[in-house]
Design a protein around this motif. Structure first.
Motif, PDB file in Angstrom:
ATOM      1  N   TRP A 280       0.843  -1.196   0.000  1.00 42.54           N
ATOM      2  CA  TRP A 280       0.000   0.000   0.000  1.00 42.54           C
ATOM      3  C   TRP A 280       0.879   1.247   0.000  1.00 42.54           C
ATOM      4  CZ3 TRP A 280      -5.463  -0.637   0.412  1.00 42.54           C
ATOM      5  CH2 TRP A 280      -5.860  -1.974   0.579  1.00 42.54           C
ATOM      6  N   GLY A 281       0.656   2.113  -0.968  1.00 43.34           N
ATOM      7  CA  GLY A 281       1.409   3.356  -1.070  1.00 43.34           C
ATOM      8  C   GLY A 281       0.543   4.544  -0.720  1.00 43.34           C
ATOM      9  N   ALA A 282       0.007   5.204  -1.747  1.00 44.45           N
ATOM     10  CA  ALA A 282      -0.839   6.377  -1.529  1.00 44.45           C
ATOM     11  C   ALA A 282      -2.162   6.011  -0.872  1.00 44.45           C
ATOM     12  CB  ALA A 282      -1.101   7.080  -2.859  1.00 44.45           C
ATOM     13  N   THR A 283      -2.586   4.764  -1.035  1.00 41.60           N
ATOM     14  CA  THR A 283      -3.858   4.309  -0.474  1.00 41.60           C
ATOM     15  C   THR A 283      -3.630   3.649   0.885  1.00 41.60           C
ATOM     16  OG1 THR A 283      -3.690   2.208  -1.661  1.00 41.60           O
ATOM     17  CG2 THR A 283      -4.838   4.021  -2.771  1.00 41.60           C
ATOM     18  N   HIS A 284      -4.724   3.202   1.509  1.00 38.72           N
ATOM     19  CA  HIS A 284      -4.604   2.658   2.867  1.00 38.72           C
ATOM     20  C   HIS A 284      -5.712   1.627   3.087  1.00 38.72           C
ATOM     21  CE1 HIS A 284      -4.205   2.473   7.232  1.00 38.72           C
ATOM     22  NE2 HIS A 284      -3.121   3.229   7.153  1.00 38.72           N
ATOM     23  N   PRO A 285      -5.427   0.541   3.812  1.00 38.98           N
ATOM     24  CA  PRO A 285      -6.480  -0.443   4.118  1.00 38.98           C
ATOM     25  C   PRO A 285      -7.668   0.152   4.855  1.00 38.98           C
ATOM     26  CG  PRO A 285      -4.312  -1.356   4.609  1.00 38.98           C
ATOM     27  CD  PRO A 285      -4.097   0.097   4.288  1.00 38.98           C
ATOM     28  N   TYR A 286      -7.458   1.253   5.574  1.00 37.66           N
ATOM     29  CA  TYR A 286      -8.553   1.863   6.325  1.00 37.66           C
ATOM     30  C   TYR A 286      -9.695   2.333   5.423  1.00 37.66           C
ATOM     31  CZ  TYR A 286      -6.145   2.042  10.864  1.00 37.66           C
ATOM     32  OH  TYR A 286      -5.553   1.729  12.062  1.00 37.66           O
ATOM     33  N   ALA A 287      -9.443   2.517   4.142  1.00 32.70           N
ATOM     34  CA  ALA A 287     -10.498   2.980   3.235  1.00 32.70           C
ATOM     35  C   ALA A 287     -11.542   1.901   2.968  1.00 32.70           C
ATOM     36  CB  ALA A 287      -9.892   3.455   1.916  1.00 32.70           C
ATOM     37  N   GLY A 288     -11.237   0.656   3.373  1.00 35.76           N
ATOM     38  CA  GLY A 288     -12.233  -0.410   3.260  1.00 35.76           C
ATOM     39  C   GLY A 288     -12.080  -1.325   2.077  1.00 35.76           C
ATOM     40  N   PHE A 289     -10.903  -1.326   1.444  1.00 36.11           N
ATOM     41  CA  PHE A 289     -10.714  -2.125   0.241  1.00 36.11           C
ATOM     42  C   PHE A 289      -9.750  -3.295   0.426  1.00 36.11           C
ATOM     43  CE2 PHE A 289     -11.910   2.134  -1.341  1.00 36.11           C
ATOM     44  CZ  PHE A 289     -13.065   1.782  -2.031  1.00 36.11           C
ATOM     45  N   MET A 290      -9.498  -3.696   1.656  1.00 40.06           N
ATOM     46  CA  MET A 290      -8.663  -4.879   1.881  1.00 40.06           C
ATOM     47  C   MET A 290      -9.353  -6.110   1.308  1.00 40.06           C
ATOM     48  SD  MET A 290      -5.887  -6.190   3.188  1.00 40.06           S
ATOM     49  CE  MET A 290      -5.159  -5.236   4.514  1.00 40.06           C
ATOM     50  N   GLY A 291      -8.563  -7.039   0.797  1.00 41.34           N
ATOM     51  CA  GLY A 291      -9.123  -8.250   0.198  1.00 41.34           C
ATOM     52  C   GLY A 291      -9.894  -9.097   1.194  1.00 41.34           C
ATOM     53  N   TRP A 292     -10.856  -9.850   0.707  1.00 42.58           N
ATOM     54  CA  TRP A 292     -11.690 -10.693   1.549  1.00 42.58           C
ATOM     55  C   TRP A 292     -10.840 -11.709   2.325  1.00 42.58           C
ATOM     56  CZ3 TRP A 292     -16.394 -10.913   3.514  1.00 42.58           C
ATOM     57  CH2 TRP A 292     -16.802 -12.112   4.092  1.00 42.58           C
ATOM     58  N   GLY A 293     -11.031 -11.747   3.637  1.00 44.44           N
ATOM     59  CA  GLY A 293     -10.331 -12.716   4.468  1.00 44.44           C
ATOM     60  C   GLY A 293      -8.895 -12.361   4.777  1.00 44.44           C
ATOM     61  N   GLN A 294      -8.398 -11.259   4.229  1.00 41.30           N
ATOM     62  CA  GLN A 294      -7.023 -10.828   4.509  1.00 41.30           C
ATOM     63  C   GLN A 294      -7.022  -9.952   5.766  1.00 41.30           C
ATOM     64  OE1 GLN A 294      -4.840 -12.330   2.697  1.00 41.30           O
ATOM     65  NE2 GLN A 294      -6.243 -12.986   1.071  1.00 41.30           N
ATOM     66  N   THR A 295      -5.945 -10.004   6.503  1.00 40.47           N
ATOM     67  CA  THR A 295      -5.822  -9.235   7.738  1.00 40.47           C
ATOM     68  C   THR A 295      -4.815  -8.101   7.557  1.00 40.47           C
ATOM     69  OG1 THR A 295      -4.201 -10.864   8.505  1.00 40.47           O
ATOM     70  CG2 THR A 295      -6.486 -11.140   9.243  1.00 40.47           C
ATOM     71  N   GLU A 296      -4.931  -7.090   8.402  1.00 45.69           N
ATOM     72  CA  GLU A 296      -4.084  -5.903   8.231  1.00 45.69           C
ATOM     73  C   GLU A 296      -2.604  -6.210   8.407  1.00 45.69           C
ATOM     74  OE1 GLU A 296      -3.665  -1.382   9.982  1.00 45.69           O
ATOM     75  OE2 GLU A 296      -5.592  -2.408  10.202  1.00 45.69           O
ATOM     76  N   ASP A 297      -2.274  -7.282   9.150  1.00 45.41           N
ATOM     77  CA  ASP A 297      -0.855  -7.614   9.318  1.00 45.41           C
ATOM     78  C   ASP A 297      -0.237  -8.163   8.035  1.00 45.41           C
ATOM     79  OD1 ASP A 297      -2.374  -9.956   9.493  1.00 45.41           O
ATOM     80  OD2 ASP A 297      -0.894 -10.950  10.766  1.00 45.41           O
ATOM     81  N   ARG A 298      -1.072  -8.406   7.027  1.00 46.11           N
ATOM     82  CA  ARG A 298      -0.560  -8.813   5.720  1.00 46.11           C
ATOM     83  C   ARG A 298      -0.381  -7.619   4.782  1.00 46.11           C
ATOM     84  NH1 ARG A 298      -4.431 -14.159   4.665  1.00 46.11           N
ATOM     85  NH2 ARG A 298      -3.637 -15.397   6.415  1.00 46.11           N
ATOM     86  N   ALA A 299      -0.631  -6.430   5.265  1.00 50.07           N
ATOM     87  CA  ALA A 299      -0.436  -5.215   4.471  1.00 50.07           C
ATOM     88  C   ALA A 299       0.945  -4.637   4.771  1.00 50.07           C
ATOM     89  CB  ALA A 299      -1.514  -4.189   4.799  1.00 50.07           C
ATOM     90  N   VAL A 300       1.696  -4.340   3.724  1.00 48.59           N
ATOM     91  CA  VAL A 300       3.000  -3.707   3.864  1.00 48.59           C
ATOM     92  C   VAL A 300       2.825  -2.226   3.561  1.00 48.59           C
ATOM     93  CG1 VAL A 300       5.394  -3.660   3.090  1.00 48.59           C
ATOM     94  CG2 VAL A 300       4.135  -5.828   3.126  1.00 48.59           C
ATOM     95  N   GLN A 301       3.153  -1.384   4.550  1.00 52.12           N
ATOM     96  CA  GLN A 301       2.952   0.053   4.371  1.00 52.12           C
ATOM     97  C   GLN A 301       3.858   0.818   5.315  1.00 52.12           C
ATOM     98  OE1 GLN A 301      -1.107   1.066   5.469  1.00 52.12           O
ATOM     99  NE2 GLN A 301      -1.234  -0.658   6.879  1.00 52.12           N
ATOM    100  N   LEU A 302       4.210   2.035   4.912  1.00 54.68           N
ATOM    101  CA  LEU A 302       5.058   2.899   5.722  1.00 54.68           C
ATOM    102  C   LEU A 302       4.203   3.912   6.478  1.00 54.68           C
ATOM    103  CD1 LEU A 302       7.987   3.586   3.215  1.00 54.68           C
ATOM    104  CD2 LEU A 302       7.941   1.958   5.126  1.00 54.68           C
ATOM    105  N   ASP A 303       4.625   4.220   7.680  1.00 49.01           N
ATOM    106  CA  ASP A 303       3.904   5.173   8.522  1.00 49.01           C
ATOM    107  C   ASP A 303       4.386   6.587   8.198  1.00 49.01           C
ATOM    108  OD1 ASP A 303       2.385   6.385  10.429  1.00 49.01           O
ATOM    109  OD2 ASP A 303       3.592   5.725  12.135  1.00 49.01           O
ATOM    110  N   LEU A 304       3.721   7.236   7.258  1.00 54.41           N
ATOM    111  CA  LEU A 304       4.050   8.599   6.861  1.00 54.41           C
ATOM    112  C   LEU A 304       2.856   9.506   7.140  1.00 54.41           C
ATOM    113  CD1 LEU A 304       5.738   7.912   3.400  1.00 54.41           C
ATOM    114  CD2 LEU A 304       6.867   8.259   5.608  1.00 54.41           C
TER     115      LEU A 304
END
Length: 346
Positions: A280-304
Motif C-alpha cells: 500500500w502506497g498512496a492508499t490505505h487499508p482503512y479505506a475499506g478495500f482490503m481483500g476478503w479474508g485478509q488481515t491488516e498484518d498482511r499489508a506492507v505500508q510505511l507510517d508517513l
C-alpha cells in the motif's frame, strides 16, 4: 421478493468484492433468484456461484452504449421478472437504469460510498486516520435496505482443494513440494505501484531462495516487462497473456502466497482463499478495500504523515517523490513473504 438484480459494472477489483456478499446472499436465501449485471469480461468470476445466481453481460461500448443503449438494456432486462434492484455502483449508467426500474414500480436501493469519511481520511491537513466500513459491508447494507438479511460468509470459489491444477499444468508445471509465490506488480495508478526495479529485486531474491515465482499482468507493455524478468531469473514464469482469467484463478488457488499491490489481483487471490501480502502506497487499508479474508498484518505500508493521500491512488504525490513506495526496501518485502509462507506451514 423473488428476483433481485444486482448492478456493478466496474472496476475488476470492485466487482470481485461483490462475490462474497452475493454468494452469501444466494446461500442464505436459496428461494431468491439473483441476476448480476456487469461487463462481460468479469463473467468467469460468477461461473462457480450458487445455482440461483445468473449473469448478464452489458456491452457498454457497443449495443448498450449511451442513453439509447441503456434503454435497450432495460428492455432486455424487463422480461426477466425483476422485482428489486441493488445498485452496488451508483454511477451515471447504474443511476439511469435504477431510475427506469423505479419508474416501473420496482423497489431499488444503492450503495453509500462514504465519500465524506473517505475525504476526511485523505485530507492533507486534518486527516482522520480511522478504519472505515469495508466495501463488503457497504454492499451488504444495500441488500439489507431491500429487506434481505445478509451476513457475508465465504471461503473460496473452488473450496478447500483449490482449482483443478491439471487444466493449467501445461503452463505451470507440476507443483510437488515447491513453494509457489505469485507476484502482480501492476496497478491502475502510479500511487499504488511499487517501483518495478525494486520489485524485480524481490523476484530475484525469491527465485534465488528456491521459490517458483509466477508473474501476473495484462496488456502488451506489462507482458513485455514480465517476460524480461522471466528470461533474467531462473525459476520465474510469466503468465501474462498465457491464461484466461478463470485459469489464472486456478493458479492463484495453489499459490502459497500472492504478492500484490492494492489492486484487482489482491481481490482475485482472496476469492480463492490464498494469503495475500499487499503493498500500500498512496492508499490505505482503512479505506475499506482490503481483500476478503485478509488481515491488516498482511499489508506492507510505511507510517508517513501524508498517508493516505488518495482513495484510488490517482492523485499526484504531495511530496513529488512517492516516498510511501520508494522508501520501502525489497528486503522488507522478501522477509514478510517468507514469514507468511512459514505461518501457512504451521
Amino acid at each position: 421478493m423473488k428476483h433481485l438484480l444486482v448492478i456493478r459494472f466496474s472496476a475488476l477489483g470492485d466487482v470481485a468484492m461483490t462475490i462474497p456478499v452475493i454468494h452469501a446472499c444466494a446461500c442464505q436465501h436459496p428461494e431468491l433468484r439473483i441476476t448480476v449485471l456487469s461487463r462481460e469480461f468479469v463473467r468467469p468470476l460468477f461461473e462457480r456461484m450458487p445455482a440461483n445466481v445468473s449473469f448478464v453481460g452489458a456491452d457498454l461500448k457497443g449495443r448498450h452504449k449511451g442513453i439509447g443503449g441503456l434503454n435497450r438494456l432495460f428492455a432486455e432486462l424487463r422480461p426477466l421478472g425483476i422485482d428489486a434492484v441493488a445498485d452496488l455502483h451508483d454511477v451515471l449508467r447504474s443511476k439511469y437504469l435504477r431510475m427506469r426500474f423505479r419508474l416501473a414500480g420496482i423497489r431499488t436501493a444503492h450503495i453509500d460510498k462514504g465519500r465524506r469519511e473517505k475525504k476526511a481520511l485523505t485530507d492533507a491537513v486534518e486527516k482522520k486516520l480511522v478504519p472505515l466500513k469495508s466495501s463488503f459491508e457497504r454492499y451488504a447494507d444495500v441488500l439489507r435496505r431491500l429487506g434481505l438479511d445478509v451476513t457475508p460468509r465465504f471461503s473460496s470459489l473452488f473450496g478447500d482443494a483449490g482449482g483443478d491444477l491439471r487444466t493449467v499444468v501445461g503452463v505451470t508445471g507440476e507443483k510437488g513440494t515447491d513453494t509457489w509465490v505469485g507476484i502482480a506488480p501492476f496497478a491502475a495508478h502510479r500511487g499504488k505501484v511499487y517501483p518495478l526495479e525494486l520489485m524485480e529485486q524481490v523476484v530475484a531474491a525469491l527465485a534465488a531462495a528456491g521459490c517458483r515465482v509466477f508473474l501476473f499482468g495484462a496488456g502488451a507493455s506489462e507482458r513485455a516487462l514480465l517476460e524480461q524478468w522471466e528470461q533474467r531469473h531462473e525459476g520465474v514464469r510469466s503468465l501474462a497473456g498465457k491464461l484466461r482469467m478463470d485459469s489464472e484463478l486456478v493458479v492463484m488457488s495453489h499459490l502459497d502466497v500472492m504478492v500484490s499491490m492494492d489492486s484487482a489481483n489482491m481481490h482475485l487471490a482472496s476469492l480463492v482463499g490464498t494469503p495475500v501480502l499487499s503493498v500500500w502506497g498512496a492508499t490505505h487499508p482503512y479505506a475499506g478495500f482490503m481483500g476478503w479474508g485478509q488481515t491488516e498484518d498482511r499489508a506492507v505500508q510505511l507510517d508517513l504523515n501524508c498517508r493516505p493521500c488518495s482513495i484510488y491512488g490517482n492523485r499526484p504525490c504531495l511530496r513529488d517523490d512517492y516516498a510511501c513506495l520508494t522508501l520501502l526496501r525489497p528486503e522488507t518485502l522478501v522477509e514478510r513473504i517468507k514469514q507468511l509462507i512459514e505461518s501457512k506451514k504451521d
